[in-house]
Write an enzyme that holds these catalytic residues in place. Structure first.
Site, PDB file in Angstrom:
ATOM      1  N   GLY A  12      -3.227 -31.698   9.003  1.00 49.50           N
ATOM      2  CA  GLY A  12      -3.500 -30.371   9.563  1.00 49.50           C
ATOM      3  C   GLY A  12      -2.036 -30.015  10.097  1.00 49.50           C
ATOM      4  O   GLY A  12      -1.672 -29.114  10.943  1.00 49.50           O
ATOM      5  N   GLY A  15      -0.951 -25.948  10.931  1.00 51.01           N
ATOM      6  CA  GLY A  15      -1.372 -25.258  12.144  1.00 51.01           C
ATOM      7  C   GLY A  15      -0.063 -25.131  13.277  1.00 51.01           C
ATOM      8  O   GLY A  15       0.842 -25.238  12.679  1.00 51.01           O
ATOM      9  N   ASP A  38      -2.743 -30.382   4.521  1.00 43.73           N
ATOM     10  CA  ASP A  38      -3.625 -29.596   5.055  1.00 43.73           C
ATOM     11  C   ASP A  38      -4.578 -28.999   4.248  1.00 43.73           C
ATOM     12  O   ASP A  38      -4.731 -29.255   2.791  1.00 43.73           O
ATOM     13  CB  ASP A  38      -2.842 -28.245   5.652  1.00 43.73           C
ATOM     14  CG  ASP A  38      -3.638 -27.378   6.844  1.00 43.73           C
ATOM     15  OD1 ASP A  38      -4.791 -27.083   6.664  1.00 43.73           O
ATOM     16  OD2 ASP A  38      -3.037 -27.486   7.749  1.00 43.73           O
ATOM     17  N   ILE A  39      -5.663 -28.440   4.541  1.00 46.91           N
ATOM     18  CA  ILE A  39      -6.615 -27.852   3.519  1.00 46.91           C
ATOM     19  C   ILE A  39      -6.232 -26.695   2.749  1.00 46.91           C
ATOM     20  O   ILE A  39      -6.831 -26.331   1.799  1.00 46.91           O
ATOM     21  CB  ILE A  39      -8.010 -27.514   4.115  1.00 46.91           C
ATOM     22  CG1 ILE A  39      -7.955 -26.789   5.694  1.00 46.91           C
ATOM     23  CG2 ILE A  39      -8.976 -28.928   4.533  1.00 46.91           C
ATOM     24  CD1 ILE A  39      -9.073 -26.324   6.049  1.00 46.91           C
ATOM     25  N   ASP A  53      -8.562 -32.377   2.440  1.00 39.60           N
ATOM     26  CA  ASP A  53      -9.720 -32.250   3.273  1.00 39.60           C
ATOM     27  C   ASP A  53      -9.977 -33.431   4.120  1.00 39.60           C
ATOM     28  O   ASP A  53     -10.563 -34.592   3.393  1.00 39.60           O
ATOM     29  CB  ASP A  53     -10.876 -31.665   2.687  1.00 39.60           C
ATOM     30  CG  ASP A  53     -12.187 -31.271   3.676  1.00 39.60           C
ATOM     31  OD1 ASP A  53     -11.853 -31.754   4.627  1.00 39.60           O
ATOM     32  OD2 ASP A  53     -13.061 -30.775   3.338  1.00 39.60           O
ATOM     33  N   TYR A 143     -16.266 -28.512  21.598  1.00 39.56           N
ATOM     34  CA  TYR A 143     -14.919 -28.980  21.507  1.00 39.56           C
ATOM     35  C   TYR A 143     -14.465 -30.144  22.397  1.00 39.56           C
ATOM     36  O   TYR A 143     -13.874 -31.276  21.959  1.00 39.56           O
ATOM     37  CB  TYR A 143     -14.027 -27.744  21.501  1.00 39.56           C
ATOM     38  CG  TYR A 143     -12.384 -28.156  21.229  1.00 39.56           C
ATOM     39  CD1 TYR A 143     -11.861 -28.656  20.365  1.00 39.56           C
ATOM     40  CD2 TYR A 143     -11.527 -28.060  22.677  1.00 39.56           C
ATOM     41  CE1 TYR A 143     -10.523 -28.713  20.092  1.00 39.56           C
ATOM     42  CE2 TYR A 143     -10.242 -28.152  22.531  1.00 39.56           C
ATOM     43  CZ  TYR A 143      -9.832 -28.642  21.491  1.00 39.56           C
ATOM     44  OH  TYR A 143      -8.432 -28.917  21.280  1.00 39.56           O
ATOM     45  N   LYS A 147     -13.786 -34.043  21.557  1.00 40.86           N
ATOM     46  CA  LYS A 147     -12.607 -34.718  22.066  1.00 40.86           C
ATOM     47  C   LYS A 147     -12.769 -35.949  22.667  1.00 40.86           C
ATOM     48  O   LYS A 147     -12.144 -37.144  22.759  1.00 40.86           O
ATOM     49  CB  LYS A 147     -11.513 -33.793  22.683  1.00 40.86           C
ATOM     50  CG  LYS A 147     -10.907 -32.640  21.939  1.00 40.86           C
ATOM     51  CD  LYS A 147      -9.979 -33.385  20.872  1.00 40.86           C
ATOM     52  CE  LYS A 147      -9.361 -32.081  19.987  1.00 40.86           C
ATOM     53  NZ  LYS A 147      -8.640 -32.576  18.891  1.00 40.86           N
ATOM     54  N   ILE A 173      -0.940 -24.792  24.530  1.00 40.69           N
ATOM     55  CA  ILE A 173       0.533 -24.923  24.161  1.00 40.69           C
ATOM     56  C   ILE A 173       0.893 -23.410  23.482  1.00 40.69           C
ATOM     57  O   ILE A 173       0.328 -22.641  22.965  1.00 40.69           O
ATOM     58  CB  ILE A 173       0.697 -26.014  22.830  1.00 40.69           C
ATOM     59  CG1 ILE A 173       0.267 -27.165  23.178  1.00 40.69           C
ATOM     60  CG2 ILE A 173       2.033 -25.995  22.112  1.00 40.69           C
ATOM     61  CD1 ILE A 173       0.160 -28.467  22.275  1.00 40.69           C
TER      62      ILE A 173
END
Ligand code: NAD
Ligand code: AKB
Length: 319
Positions: A12, A15, A38-39, A53, A143, A147, A173
């Site tokens: 990832g 991002g 990353d994808i 992926d 979400y 987590k 963030i």
């Protein structure tokens, strides 16, 4: 004598966090040791980039073997607002890809794993002010539920298989380096971009909707500090509460207005308001401070100054 390979895989990496954390890891460990993935491809990473992926276990395993990976920073996720619109995809990416990371770590003797959790793990059974480390976790979003599952998996693989998984519950963030990808706290990045470009800002949260936030530099500092801490000092193996500042849309608006007195905001709350209402307003991160010496450097005003200076510079350079 066998040479120890210490290659780090970032999943990832394109991002909001990955595009800042990856260069920070390259600075710390050297470019050759960092494999970004990353994808999709982004030409920023010229060295060691792989399309991956992370929901595909075999593709992940192939990369782990190819580079003899010994640490993984697993950043891939679907963030809160986007996840509410596609829960199946969110579970697949947020939980199953992390499960793949833990399984590949178990099978290939990966020493350390970083897993980012979120303030989204808390819900109505937690005190929303100064939410403490061991509050109940009953999130109201897919979400948050994903987590919580990830935190429990982290603890399980640490206890059962001795994989050194470390985790932070990041607040929202805010950074000038990259754009956020579908969260409830995204407004706090977007507001700076609108101010710099002289536009009116339509805020999707109410003016007094306070949430815990952190400047990107502090988030990166906390991540590296936790990952470099002695194993014995990392006593919490679900995820550490992490805190820096708390502000509402109106407060960040007023901090920007000091630089742009003409700046205007409209409040147009949407479905993200309900998510924000279910999250803590402030976080008690005393365990991170006690266990591995966490302390942030930025408050709202010093962050606003750095955000505006850097976004102005970027705008000037791209003109
Ligand atoms: P982001 O959405 O900006 O980046 C996530 C990256 O993962 C994207 O580049 C995306 O292309 C990639 N990705 C998506 N599906 C993938 C897959 N199947 N395989 C591989 N890569 C995939 O998110 P971010 O803000 O950089 O967040 C990174 C992590 O930190 C996430 O786990 C997020 O939940 C967590 N977090 C972020 C914040 C924040 O404010 N940014 C706060 C709390 C927690
Ligand atoms: C989001 O808003 O989804 C993220 C987070 C706090 O986890 N920024």
């Amino acid at each position: 004598m066998a040479i120890e390979i210490n290659n780090i895989l970032v999943i990832g990496a394109n991002g909001q966090i990955g595009s800042v954390l990856t260069p920070a890891l390259e600075n710390t460990f050297g470019k050759k040791c960092i494999i970004a993935s990353d994808i999709y491809y982004k030409d920023k990473f010229v060295n060691n980039f792989e399309i991956l992926d992370a929901t595909d276990y075999h593709a992940l395993e192939k990369i782990v073997k190819k580079y003899r990976i010994s640490q993984i920073y697993h950043l891939a996720a679907i963030l809160s607002a986007k996840a509410e619109r596609s829960p199946r995809e969110a579970w697949e990416v947020n939980v199953n890809s992390f499960f793949n990371v833990l399984e590949v770590s178990r099978k290939h003797n990966i020493k350390k794993v970083f897993y980012p959790s979120s303030i989204a793990v808390f819900g109505s059974h937690a005190d929303l002010d100064q939410t403490c480390q061991f509050s109940s976790l009953n999130p109201s979003t897919i979400y948050g539920a994903s987590k919580v599952a990830g935190e429990n998996l982290a603890q399980y693989y640490y206890s059962k298989y001795n994989i050194d998984v470390r985790s932070l519950r990041y607040p929202g963030i805010i950074g000038y380096q990259s754009l956020p990808g579908g969260g409830t706290t995204d407004y706090a990045v977007d507001i700076y971009h609108k101010a710099i470009s002289g536009e009116v800002f339509d805020c999707f949260l109410e003016k007094d909707s306070s949430l815990p936030m952190i400047f990107m530099d502090d988030a990166i500092k906390a991540t590296l500090q936790l990952m470099n801490a002695e194993s014995e000092s990392v006593k919490i193996r679900t995820s550490y509460n992490l805190s820096s500042m708390t502000f509402s849309p109106e407060e960040v608006f007023l901090s920007i207005k000091k630089y742009y007195p003409e700046f205007k905001i409209n409040y147009k709350p949407d479905f993200r308001q309900e998510i924000a209402n279910s999250w803590p307003r402030s976080i008690d991160d005393s365990r991170a401070r006690e266990d591995w010496g966490w302390s942030p450097d930025f408050d709202l005003q010093s962050m606003t100054e750095v955000m505006i200076n850097n976004l102005r510079k970027k705008r000037y350079e791209s003109a």
